[in-house]
Design a protein around this motif. Structure first.
Motif, PDB file in Angstrom:
ATOM      1  N   ARG A   1     -74.249  22.162  23.828  1.00 45.14           N
ATOM      2  CA  ARG A   1     -73.997  21.512  25.111  1.00 45.14           C
ATOM      3  C   ARG A   1     -74.469  20.057  25.122  1.00 45.14           C
ATOM      4  NH1 ARG A   1     -76.461  21.943  30.475  1.00 45.14           N
ATOM      5  NH2 ARG A   1     -74.822  21.512  31.995  1.00 45.14           N
ATOM      6  N   LYS A   2     -75.214  19.689  24.093  1.00 44.32           N
ATOM      7  CA  LYS A   2     -75.775  18.332  24.048  1.00 44.32           C
ATOM      8  C   LYS A   2     -75.479  17.638  22.732  1.00 44.32           C
ATOM      9  CE  LYS A   2     -78.029  18.804  28.053  1.00 44.32           C
ATOM     10  NZ  LYS A   2     -77.834  17.944  29.239  1.00 44.32           N
TER      11      LYS A   2
ATOM     12  N   PHE B   1     -72.618  12.591  18.784  1.00 43.68           N
ATOM     13  CA  PHE B   1     -72.201  12.629  20.193  1.00 43.68           C
ATOM     14  C   PHE B   1     -73.353  13.135  21.084  1.00 43.68           C
ATOM     15  CE2 PHE B   1     -68.679  13.804  17.356  1.00 43.68           C
ATOM     16  CZ  PHE B   1     -67.899  12.676  17.484  1.00 43.68           C
TER      17      PHE B   1
ATOM     18  N   ALA C   1     -75.821  14.393  23.688  1.00 50.87           N
ATOM     19  CA  ALA C   1     -75.762  14.783  25.101  1.00 50.87           C
ATOM     20  C   ALA C   1     -74.357  15.083  25.597  1.00 50.87           C
ATOM     21  CB  ALA C   1     -76.433  13.756  26.007  1.00 50.87           C
ATOM     22  N   VAL C   2     -73.383  15.098  24.698  1.00 53.94           N
ATOM     23  CA  VAL C   2     -72.014  15.439  25.102  1.00 53.94           C
ATOM     24  C   VAL C   2     -71.705  16.868  24.632  1.00 53.94           C
ATOM     25  CG1 VAL C   2     -69.578  14.845  24.925  1.00 53.94           C
ATOM     26  CG2 VAL C   2     -71.310  13.035  24.911  1.00 53.94           C
TER      27      VAL C   2
ATOM     28  N   HIS D   1     -66.384  16.274  27.971  1.00 52.63           N
ATOM     29  CA  HIS D   1     -67.222  15.291  28.665  1.00 52.63           C
ATOM     30  C   HIS D   1     -67.535  15.668  30.106  1.00 52.63           C
ATOM     31  CE1 HIS D   1     -67.670  11.853  25.947  1.00 52.63           C
ATOM     32  NE2 HIS D   1     -66.483  12.155  25.461  1.00 52.63           N
TER      33      HIS D   1
ATOM     34  N   HIS E   1     -67.187  14.610  33.082  1.00 51.14           N
ATOM     35  CA  HIS E   1     -66.772  13.475  33.895  1.00 51.14           C
ATOM     36  C   HIS E   1     -65.501  12.807  33.363  1.00 51.14           C
ATOM     37  CE1 HIS E   1     -71.052  13.862  34.777  1.00 51.14           C
ATOM     38  NE2 HIS E   1     -70.812  13.249  35.913  1.00 51.14           N
ATOM     39  N   PHE E   2     -65.431  12.691  32.055  1.00 46.95           N
ATOM     40  CA  PHE E   2     -64.407  11.835  31.463  1.00 46.95           C
ATOM     41  C   PHE E   2     -63.321  12.612  30.731  1.00 46.95           C
ATOM     42  CE2 PHE E   2     -68.447   9.257  31.133  1.00 46.95           C
ATOM     43  CZ  PHE E   2     -68.235   8.599  32.338  1.00 46.95           C
ATOM     44  N   GLY E   3     -63.305  13.928  30.916  1.00 45.54           N
ATOM     45  CA  GLY E   3     -62.252  14.724  30.323  1.00 45.54           C
ATOM     46  C   GLY E   3     -62.549  15.182  28.907  1.00 45.54           C
ATOM     47  N   THR E   4     -61.539  15.795  28.330  1.00 45.20           N
ATOM     48  CA  THR E   4     -61.644  16.355  26.986  1.00 45.20           C
ATOM     49  C   THR E   4     -61.199  15.331  25.957  1.00 45.20           C
ATOM     50  OG1 THR E   4     -61.350  18.630  27.703  1.00 45.20           O
ATOM     51  CG2 THR E   4     -60.624  18.098  25.481  1.00 45.20           C
ATOM     52  N   LYS E   5     -61.962  15.207  24.900  1.00 41.68           N
ATOM     53  CA  LYS E   5     -61.634  14.238  23.855  1.00 41.68           C
ATOM     54  C   LYS E   5     -61.733  14.905  22.486  1.00 41.68           C
ATOM     55  CE  LYS E   5     -61.469  10.934  26.955  1.00 41.68           C
ATOM     56  NZ  LYS E   5     -60.874  11.710  28.035  1.00 41.68           N
TER      57      LYS E   5
ATOM     58  N   SER F   1     -53.262  20.670  33.835  1.00 43.25           N
ATOM     59  CA  SER F   1     -53.886  19.545  33.142  1.00 43.25           C
ATOM     60  C   SER F   1     -54.971  20.079  32.225  1.00 43.25           C
ATOM     61  CB  SER F   1     -54.466  18.540  34.140  1.00 43.25           C
ATOM     62  OG  SER F   1     -55.524  19.120  34.871  1.00 43.25           O
ATOM     63  N   LEU F   2     -55.240  19.333  31.176  1.00 40.15           N
ATOM     64  CA  LEU F   2     -56.197  19.795  30.167  1.00 40.15           C
ATOM     65  C   LEU F   2     -57.599  19.841  30.747  1.00 40.15           C
ATOM     66  CD1 LEU F   2     -56.612  20.528  27.152  1.00 40.15           C
ATOM     67  CD2 LEU F   2     -57.153  18.109  26.791  1.00 40.15           C
TER      68      LEU F   2
ATOM     69  N   GLU G   1     -53.913  13.323  32.405  1.00 40.06           N
ATOM     70  CA  GLU G   1     -52.621  13.058  31.770  1.00 40.06           C
ATOM     71  C   GLU G   1     -51.500  12.843  32.768  1.00 40.06           C
ATOM     72  OE1 GLU G   1     -54.358  16.038  31.820  1.00 40.06           O
ATOM     73  OE2 GLU G   1     -53.214  17.493  30.618  1.00 40.06           O
TER      74      GLU G   1
ATOM     75  N   ARG H   1     -59.715  11.238  37.423  1.00 40.71           N
ATOM     76  CA  ARG H   1     -60.448  12.431  37.006  1.00 40.71           C
ATOM     77  C   ARG H   1     -61.360  12.908  38.127  1.00 40.71           C
ATOM     78  NH1 ARG H   1     -59.471  14.383  32.402  1.00 40.71           N
ATOM     79  NH2 ARG H   1     -58.634  13.123  30.729  1.00 40.71           N
TER      80      ARG H   1
ATOM     81  N   HIS I   1     -64.324  13.874  38.417  1.00 40.08           N
ATOM     82  CA  HIS I   1     -65.696  13.390  38.561  1.00 40.08           C
ATOM     83  C   HIS I   1     -65.793  11.870  38.404  1.00 40.08           C
ATOM     84  CE1 HIS I   1     -67.211  17.419  38.863  1.00 40.08           C
ATOM     85  NE2 HIS I   1     -66.526  17.763  37.792  1.00 40.08           N
TER      86      HIS I   1
END
Lengths: 368, 89
Positions: free
Chosen positions: A9-10, A32, A34-35, A55, A57-61, A99-100, B47, B52, B54
């Motif tokens: 998780r981190k 990475f 804390a991600v 992430h 907050h910032f989505g899946t990468k 959405s992903l 997408e 997003r 958050h």
């Protein structure tokens, strides 16, 4: 020297070990920091490492490393196309376009398809890349299949694909496990799909109880040397298939519990598999505070409880779906918990050695 | 022209420097900005182009309500802030 990728998780940690008892080990990372790392893959065809980051907050990468983690390159993440429509049983919003939410598993396709990678996602779509992750496409034959919208969330608010088990006998043969959308089998590279049958819940309304498209296999794996033999576990026990996932037979009443998430299949012995039991669907903690691994060596007729080196008092570890893996020899296991312990299991799990009790919650482990 | 500023948390993961770009709505401004810095798109928008879950967008200090269409007007000399939610543990 063996290398284990540990997604937590981190961040991502990397364990190098010589595999011996009280092994010489070196735990590096985090990459990475804390991600959350929701999925890892070491591609056996070219050695590339892939990680999926959640992430929040910032989505899946997605990121790939071609030099064993020295450097990473961000890849495009899978994207649901606008015409994919909503996710009918979504507990988030059943009217919003799909959405992903997360990449739950990454898998290399057959050895004869270099560069082809699969990604299993929440909300239930299978994605495919034929160029080492540079571009991705939703596998429409599965997404548009009339049984796909029957899926429900299991663990997450929308369905999710957590297992893609590639049959080494030939390209285009694989099985896909989804919570809760059952086991999907293809032998024509996804042109057509057959849902595996035989599983049942035991608590759903009667007409839904054994619906193949509503089952919740927790993790689906197979014996590489005998690819017809597959294993999984869901709310109502352990299940085994001898026909590459088309039909499943229940194995019940395994002590101390037949409920759990993680399973590892022996790479050459179709009779051997390991499970990491929790008390029950209702109590996702070890039975009596004792961490055990159950192992069968006779196709599920009998099970051993492996405890040597595992905590047997006041222990409340849970092993997630991808929290256990066995190496290519079938001798060295790795297992890690949501409370941050990482163990190596020597000699087929006869003896366990705790490498760390201080990691973040572990989401996935995988031998390279 | 509007100034676009991504909060510090974004900068750890992607390239998103402060920039001034044209546009009469939030969508137009963000499209212009993300044409310059395309790797930031997936960190701010999903997408389908929605903000997003958050992430929050402010125009001159006012939180944008239309998180899907991003049709809120943007005046000349406006400043758009993109900020991540303060959550998690």
């Amino acid at each position: 020297m063996s290398t284990l990728l540990v997604g937590t998780r981190k961040g991502l940690f990397v364990l190098d070990t010589d595999g011996a008892d009280r092994a010489a080990t070196a735990l590096a990372g985090p990459h990475f920091p804390a991600v959350p790392v929701s999925a890892v893959l070491a591609d056996p065809r070219d050695g590339a490492w892939y990680v999926a980051l959640d992430h929040g907050h910032f989505g899946t990468k997605l990121h790939r490393s071609d030099d064993r983690g020295a450097t990473w390159t961000e890849l495009p993440a899978p994207e649901y196309p606008a015409d994919a429509g909503p996710v009918p049983n979504s507990r988030v919003d059943p009217t919003a376009p799909a959405s992903l939410k997360m990449v739950w598993c990454l898998e290399a396709a057959h050895a004869a398809q270099p560069g082809t990678i699969f990604a299993g996602t929440v909300p239930g779509g299978l994605f495919r890349s034929d160029d080492h992750g540079a571009t991705w496409a939703l596998v429409r034959s599965m997404w548009d299949h009339p049984d796909r919208p029957k899926g429900n969330g299991g663990g997450y608010d929308e369905p999710g694909i957590h297992s893609i088990s590639v049959d080494p006998r030939g390209p285009g043969r694989y099985a896909v496990g989804s919570s809760c959308n059952g086991v999907w089998v293809t032998d024509d590279d996804g042109a057509t799909w057959t849902l595996g049958t035989g599983m049942w819940f035991g608590f759903m309304p009667e007409h839904l109880d054994d619906d193949p498209a509503g089952q919740d296999p927790h993790r689906v794996v197979r014996c590489a040397a005998a690819p017809d033999v597959m294993w999984t576990q869901h709310h109502c026990g352990i299940w085994r298939s001898e026909d590459a996932g088309l039909t499943w037979t229940n194995i019940a009443d395994v002590a101390p519990s037949s409920f759990g998430f993680a399973v590892a299949a022996h790479p050459t012995d179709p009779g051997t598999a390991w499970f990491a039991p929790a008390h029950s669907d209702e109590q996702r903690i070890p039975v009596d505070g004792k961490v055990v691994v159950t192992r069968t060596r006779d196709g599920g007729a009998t099970f051993d409880q492996l405890t040597d080196g595992l905590p047997q008092q006041d222990a409340y570890h849970l092993i997630y779906r991808h929290g256990m893996d066995v190496d290519g020899t079938g001798s060295l296991l790795a297992m890690a918990s949501t409370t941050g312990s990482l163990w190596l299991g020597h000699d087929g799990g006869e003896r366990w050695e705790r490498v760390s009790a201080e990691l973040p919650p572990v989401l996935c482990v995988r031998w390279t | 022209m509007a100034a676009v500023k991504f909060a510090k948390a974004f900068h750890r993961h992607t390239i998103c420097p402060d920039a001034t770009v044209p546009g009469a709505t939030v969508r137009e401004v963000l499209d212009a900005y993300l044409a310059l810095y395309p790797s930031a798109r997936g960190y701010a928008l999903d997408e389908h182009g929605a903000v997003r879950k958050h992430v929050t967008v402010f125009v001159d200090g006012e939180q944008v309500a239309d998180r899907t269409g991003l049709a809120d007007p943007v005046s000349d000399q406006a400043t758009i802030h993109l900020v991540q939610a303060l959550s998690g543990g």
